[in-house]
Motif scaffolding. Sequence first.
Motif, short mmCIF file in Angstrom:
data_model
loop_
_atom_site.label_atom_id
_atom_site.label_comp_id
_atom_site.label_asym_id
_atom_site.label_seq_id
_atom_site.Cartn_x
_atom_site.Cartn_y
_atom_site.Cartn_z
N ALA A 1 15.31 -6.92 -22.81
CA ALA A 1 14.42 -5.77 -22.77
C ALA A 1 13.87 -5.70 -21.36
CB ALA A 1 13.28 -5.95 -23.78
N LYS A 2 14.10 -4.59 -20.71
CA LYS A 2 13.66 -4.42 -19.30
C LYS A 2 14.13 -5.60 -18.44
CE LYS A 2 9.52 -2.34 -17.93
NZ LYS A 2 8.06 -2.23 -18.06
N ASP A 3 15.38 -5.97 -18.57
CA ASP A 3 16.00 -7.05 -17.81
C ASP A 3 15.46 -8.45 -18.11
OD1 ASP A 3 17.81 -5.39 -16.54
OD2 ASP A 3 16.39 -4.88 -14.94
N GLY B 1 7.03 -4.39 -25.89
CA GLY B 1 7.89 -3.29 -25.49
C GLY B 1 7.14 -1.96 -25.45
N GLU B 2 7.63 -1.04 -24.67
CA GLU B 2 7.04 0.30 -24.62
C GLU B 2 8.12 1.35 -24.80
OE1 GLU B 2 4.50 1.02 -21.22
OE2 GLU B 2 3.77 -1.05 -21.35
N THR C 1 8.52 -4.15 -31.31
CA THR C 1 9.75 -3.37 -31.24
C THR C 1 10.79 -4.03 -32.14
OG1 THR C 1 9.24 -2.80 -28.97
CG2 THR C 1 11.50 -2.42 -29.69
N ASP D 1 11.49 1.90 -22.65
CA ASP D 1 12.05 0.68 -22.05
C ASP D 1 13.51 0.51 -22.47
OD1 ASP D 1 9.61 0.10 -20.99
OD2 ASP D 1 9.20 -1.65 -22.25
N ASN E 1 17.33 3.14 -25.07
CA ASN E 1 15.90 3.07 -24.80
C ASN E 1 15.09 2.97 -26.09
OD1 ASN E 1 16.47 3.28 -22.10
ND2 ASN E 1 16.13 5.49 -22.03
#
Lengths: 157, 103
Positions: free
Chosen positions: B51-53, B78-79, B15, B82, B101
């Motif tokens: 990223a995602k906390d 990463g996705e 990402t 996210d 996101n």
Amino acid sequence: MIDPKRRILLKGSLAAGTIGVAVGAGLLSPSLVLANWNQAAFQAKDLPEALKNLLGSDVTETSDDIKIKAPDIAENGAVVPVTVETDMEDVKSIAIIASANQTPLIASFDLGDSAVPFVSTRIKMAKTADVVAVVQAGDKLYSGAKEVKVTIGGCGG
Amino acid sequence: MSDIKIRAKLKDGQTEVKCLMNHPMETGLRKDEKTGELVPAHFIQEVVCKAKDQVVMTANWSGGVSKNPYLAFKFTGGEVGDPIEITWTDNKGETESAVENIS
């Protein structure tokens, strides 16, 4: 006879006054909000001092594996795009330094486990100088440099 | 509206996050052209990227980073969808945060 206590009191108030003026003029940061912001490193006047304060040592090994992307000639020193990238394993941090700036250390990036050793930003350069990148990989420090010619300095004054 | 613009793109398993912040980034060494007085230091000292906390990267800056700073970094794992959260704090204690996101 001059009372020695009075002398001391005078000295003390003079010193306090000097600090007050320095704060007022913006020479000292009014407050350091962030405890982990490395004031000694960022206010160091030369590269070895900055590195010692930031990373504990100014001994770096020159490495060709550090790729620094920056223009050969920057017309405007106020905005010099710099990208630092490396293929090294276990990179913990990357520091970007403009060696001729009044305070050379510009940025230090602490990389988490998932971060790829790649950072890109834009920096100010006072004059033509080497942009130095210092990469902390494992327990060692590696450095790379690239000269950027600056035609108009970007630090005001 | 927040003053941080974030773009996060997933490509080949990595990402890449690019962001722009609005900030004067005064070093404290520059003189005002009209008054000749030093412009007080006002710059971002810390940027935390999550990223995602999970903290992916923490940047510590001096006033040597250009006005309205640009920052790009990359991470793995990463996705799409996210959340990427960027938070800066400056030397006056002001702070700003934004979320975008991954696309």
